[in-house]
Design a protein around this motif. Structure first.
Motif, mmCIF file in Angstrom:
data_model
loop_
_atom_site.group_PDB
_atom_site.id
_atom_site.type_symbol
_atom_site.label_atom_id
_atom_site.label_comp_id
_atom_site.label_asym_id
_atom_site.label_seq_id
_atom_site.Cartn_x
_atom_site.Cartn_y
_atom_site.Cartn_z
ATOM 1 N N ILE A 182 -37.680 -27.885 54.181
ATOM 2 C CA ILE A 182 -37.727 -29.357 54.063
ATOM 3 C C ILE A 182 -36.484 -29.867 54.987
ATOM 4 C CG2 ILE A 182 -37.406 -31.173 52.431
ATOM 5 C CD1 ILE A 182 -39.528 -29.282 51.874
ATOM 6 N N ASN A 183 -36.675 -30.515 56.108
ATOM 7 C CA ASN A 183 -35.913 -30.627 57.134
ATOM 8 C C ASN A 183 -35.371 -32.373 56.903
ATOM 9 O OD1 ASN A 183 -35.023 -31.705 60.042
ATOM 10 N ND2 ASN A 183 -34.883 -29.671 60.123
ATOM 11 N N ILE A 184 -34.236 -32.386 56.717
ATOM 12 C CA ILE A 184 -33.873 -34.092 56.570
ATOM 13 C C ILE A 184 -32.474 -34.235 57.504
ATOM 14 C CG2 ILE A 184 -32.871 -35.649 54.977
ATOM 15 C CD1 ILE A 184 -34.400 -34.258 52.668
ATOM 16 N N ASN A 185 -32.850 -35.049 58.448
ATOM 17 C CA ASN A 185 -31.939 -35.544 59.543
ATOM 18 C C ASN A 185 -31.468 -34.287 60.296
ATOM 19 O OD1 ASN A 185 -31.468 -38.335 58.614
ATOM 20 N ND2 ASN A 185 -29.982 -37.458 57.196
ATOM 21 N N GLY A 186 -32.439 -33.519 60.701
ATOM 22 C CA GLY A 186 -32.344 -32.269 61.683
ATOM 23 C C GLY A 186 -31.955 -31.274 60.949
ATOM 24 N N LYS A 187 -31.709 -31.116 59.631
ATOM 25 C CA LYS A 187 -31.175 -29.893 58.887
ATOM 26 C C LYS A 187 -32.247 -29.313 57.843
ATOM 27 C CE LYS A 187 -26.054 -30.851 59.758
ATOM 28 N NZ LYS A 187 -24.845 -31.108 59.052
ATOM 29 N N ASP A 188 -32.316 -28.070 57.570
ATOM 30 C CA ASP A 188 -32.940 -27.568 56.560
ATOM 31 C C ASP A 188 -32.079 -27.762 55.293
ATOM 32 O OD1 ASP A 188 -35.135 -26.842 58.293
ATOM 33 O OD2 ASP A 188 -34.176 -25.067 58.571
ATOM 34 N N ARG A 189 -32.601 -28.300 54.339
ATOM 35 C CA ARG A 189 -32.036 -28.783 53.156
ATOM 36 C C ARG A 189 -31.756 -27.215 52.367
ATOM 37 N NH1 ARG A 189 -32.697 -33.944 49.173
ATOM 38 N NH2 ARG A 189 -31.279 -34.464 50.876
ATOM 39 N N LYS A 190 -30.605 -27.248 51.856
ATOM 40 C CA LYS A 190 -30.190 -26.056 50.853
ATOM 41 C C LYS A 190 -29.580 -26.603 49.617
ATOM 42 C CE LYS A 190 -28.381 -22.475 52.370
ATOM 43 N NZ LYS A 190 -27.234 -21.193 52.865
ATOM 44 N N VAL A 191 -29.822 -25.717 48.566
ATOM 45 C CA VAL A 191 -29.350 -25.966 47.311
ATOM 46 C C VAL A 191 -27.596 -26.274 47.495
ATOM 47 C CG1 VAL A 191 -28.777 -25.355 45.030
ATOM 48 C CG2 VAL A 191 -30.874 -24.716 46.094
ATOM 49 N N PRO A 192 -27.044 -27.378 47.113
ATOM 50 C CA PRO A 192 -25.747 -27.706 47.205
ATOM 51 C C PRO A 192 -24.944 -26.996 46.343
ATOM 52 C CG PRO A 192 -26.702 -29.653 46.086
ATOM 53 C CD PRO A 192 -27.792 -28.633 46.459
ATOM 54 N N HIS A 193 -23.608 -27.146 46.465
ATOM 55 C CA HIS A 193 -22.708 -26.174 45.523
ATOM 56 C C HIS A 193 -22.724 -26.817 43.764
ATOM 57 C CE1 HIS A 193 -19.455 -24.496 43.521
ATOM 58 N NE2 HIS A 193 -18.850 -25.702 43.124
ATOM 59 N N PHE A 194 -23.043 -25.948 43.014
ATOM 60 C CA PHE A 194 -22.774 -26.393 41.598
ATOM 61 C C PHE A 194 -22.031 -25.495 40.831
ATOM 62 C CE2 PHE A 194 -26.833 -24.336 41.692
ATOM 63 C CZ PHE A 194 -26.832 -23.403 40.559
ATOM 64 N N GLU A 195 -21.472 -26.058 39.655
ATOM 65 C CA GLU A 195 -20.926 -24.983 38.731
ATOM 66 C C GLU A 195 -20.954 -25.710 37.522
ATOM 67 O OE1 GLU A 195 -16.179 -23.423 37.978
ATOM 68 O OE2 GLU A 195 -16.851 -23.864 40.126
ATOM 69 N N PHE A 196 -21.703 -25.088 36.618
ATOM 70 C CA PHE A 196 -22.105 -25.684 35.210
ATOM 71 C C PHE A 196 -22.089 -24.463 34.112
ATOM 72 C CE2 PHE A 196 -24.235 -28.704 37.894
ATOM 73 C CZ PHE A 196 -23.567 -29.573 37.648
ATOM 74 N N VAL A 197 -22.027 -24.728 32.926
ATOM 75 C CA VAL A 197 -21.953 -23.714 31.777
ATOM 76 C C VAL A 197 -23.465 -23.503 31.246
ATOM 77 C CG1 VAL A 197 -21.081 -22.966 29.512
ATOM 78 C CG2 VAL A 197 -19.540 -24.204 31.491
ATOM 79 N N ASN A 198 -23.902 -22.360 31.078
ATOM 80 C CA ASN A 198 -25.069 -22.138 30.656
ATOM 81 C C ASN A 198 -25.531 -21.919 28.881
ATOM 82 O OD1 ASN A 198 -24.252 -19.432 29.865
ATOM 83 N ND2 ASN A 198 -25.928 -18.714 31.320
ATOM 84 N N GLN A 199 -26.501 -21.495 28.558
ATOM 85 C CA GLN A 199 -26.808 -21.416 27.064
ATOM 86 C C GLN A 199 -25.866 -20.347 26.400
ATOM 87 O OE1 GLN A 199 -28.865 -20.591 29.555
ATOM 88 N NE2 GLN A 199 -30.328 -19.061 28.689
ATOM 89 N N ASN A 200 -25.210 -19.387 27.142
ATOM 90 C CA ASN A 200 -24.554 -18.394 26.749
ATOM 91 C C ASN A 200 -22.998 -18.703 26.626
ATOM 92 O OD1 ASN A 200 -26.873 -16.647 25.950
ATOM 93 N ND2 ASN A 200 -27.114 -16.253 27.946
ATOM 94 N N GLY A 201 -22.829 -19.829 27.260
ATOM 95 C CA GLY A 201 -21.252 -20.115 27.563
ATOM 96 C C GLY A 201 -20.800 -19.501 28.808
ATOM 97 N N ASP A 202 -21.559 -18.913 29.666
ATOM 98 C CA ASP A 202 -21.073 -18.463 30.943
ATOM 99 C C ASP A 202 -21.142 -19.523 32.045
ATOM 100 O OD1 ASP A 202 -20.913 -15.746 29.843
ATOM 101 O OD2 ASP A 202 -23.151 -15.528 30.099
ATOM 102 N N THR A 203 -20.178 -19.380 32.921
ATOM 103 C CA THR A 203 -20.317 -20.478 34.080
ATOM 104 C C THR A 203 -21.332 -19.784 35.266
ATOM 105 O OG1 THR A 203 -17.774 -20.894 33.910
ATOM 106 C CG2 THR A 203 -18.657 -21.074 35.912
ATOM 107 N N ILE A 204 -21.984 -20.771 35.791
ATOM 108 C CA ILE A 204 -23.147 -20.531 36.645
ATOM 109 C C ILE A 204 -22.897 -21.403 37.756
ATOM 110 C CG2 ILE A 204 -25.521 -20.279 37.083
ATOM 111 C CD1 ILE A 204 -24.455 -18.225 34.805
ATOM 112 N N THR A 205 -23.105 -20.773 39.061
ATOM 113 C CA THR A 205 -22.862 -21.417 40.256
ATOM 114 C C THR A 205 -24.239 -21.161 41.173
ATOM 115 O OG1 THR A 205 -21.780 -20.079 41.791
ATOM 116 C CG2 THR A 205 -20.303 -21.138 40.188
ATOM 117 N N GLU A 206 -24.227 -21.676 42.198
ATOM 118 C CA GLU A 206 -25.397 -21.317 43.192
ATOM 119 C C GLU A 206 -25.331 -20.045 43.541
ATOM 120 O OE1 GLU A 206 -22.050 -22.857 46.049
ATOM 121 O OE2 GLU A 206 -22.782 -23.204 43.982
ATOM 122 N N ASP A 207 -24.177 -19.341 43.630
ATOM 123 C CA ASP A 207 -23.881 -17.886 44.128
ATOM 124 C C ASP A 207 -24.646 -17.042 43.177
ATOM 125 O OD1 ASP A 207 -22.630 -18.554 46.573
ATOM 126 O OD2 ASP A 207 -20.536 -18.400 45.735
#
Length: 254
Positions: free
Chosen positions: A58-83
């Motif tokens: 998905i190319n927007i403004n000449g760049k292929d779109r990647k998932v941006p950084h995020f950091e949230f907590v999941n259903q088990n209370g663990d911290t989840i990021t894009e990594d």
């Protein structure tokens, strides 16, 4: 001489079409239109190419779109990021547990997809709640148990509202907003984003060679056609996940 003038005329028409019409098509696809209840309509991209061609970026403004950084907590209370999804093919959805409409078929479809890839450790799902104040980890855990979430890489996440809405509306260009005039009080897209092992958003192309961009998650698998003449895209999504996973396996064999 007349033949040369004819060719020139055709060239001018093609040029005008490219300048006037194509930008409008791209703008409509990227902007989307809010329609019935709480979903985003993508009926204009109903026909898709079912060939084995490589999935589009998905190319927007000449760049292929990647998932941006995020950091949230999941259903088990663990911290989840894009990594947490590094090296995995995964799906992205925006939902909320009290949703009375499209989230129900969306998550039933995701369970079907989960079961399809239950033996593949390189597949995952990222679900972001757009009602984070209510959808705390314990609520998300109960919801996951209710729907039969068993994949350890399916994270149902909560966090700061502003960051989740920025991720949805800016990061993925998938609608998410409050709307007290509809059932559930939240309006959001019923689409799934497909992400490859390197974090790039991918999709197959429609019959005109344009990226499908996202896949309809709100129509149950096997539904022939809705009243809005929209068909289910779960089967083609499963096909495309297999393509990305198999491509990675073949790459590792070399």
């Amino acid at each position: 001489m007349n033949k040369k003038k004819t060719y020139i005329g055709i060239a001018v028409i093609v040029l005008i079409f490219g300048i006037v019409v194509i930008p409008k098509i791209i703008d409509r696809v990227m902007r989307g239109e809010v329609v019935k209840n709480d979903r985003l309509n993508v009926a204009e991209l109903d026909t898709v190419d079912d060939s084995n061609a490589e999935l589009s970026y998905i190319n927007i403004n000449g760049k292929d779109r990647k998932v941006p950084h995020f950091e949230f907590v999941n259903q088990n209370g663990d911290t989840i990021t894009e990594d947490s999804y590094k090296g995995k093919v995964f799906l992205v959805e925006f939902f909320f547990t009290r949703c009375p409409t499209i989230c129900i078929p969306m998550n039933k479809n995701l369970v079907l997809i989960q079961d399809e890839f239950k033996d593949d450790a390189n597949f995952g799902i990222a679900s972001f709640s757009i009602d984070p104040e209510y959808d705390q980890p314990q609520i998300l855990k109960e919801y996951a148990d209710q729907y039969g979430v068993t994949d350890p890489d399916w994270n149902l996440m909560t966090g700061e509202r502003e960051k989740i809405y920025e991720l949805a509306n800016v990061g993925f260009n998938l609608l998410a907003q409050e709307n007290p005039e509809i059932d559930g009080n939240f309006q959001h897209s019923g689409l799934f984003a497909l992400v490859d092992q390197n974090g790039f958003i991918r999709s197959r192309k429609d019959d005109f060679g344009n990226p499908l961009i996202y896949y309809r998650g709100f129509i149950p698998q096997g539904t022939p056609e809705t009243d809005d003449e929209e068909t289910s895209q779960i089967d083609i999504l499963i096909e495309d996940i297999h393509k990305l996973l198999n491509k990675n396996k073949n790459k590792n064999k070399k």
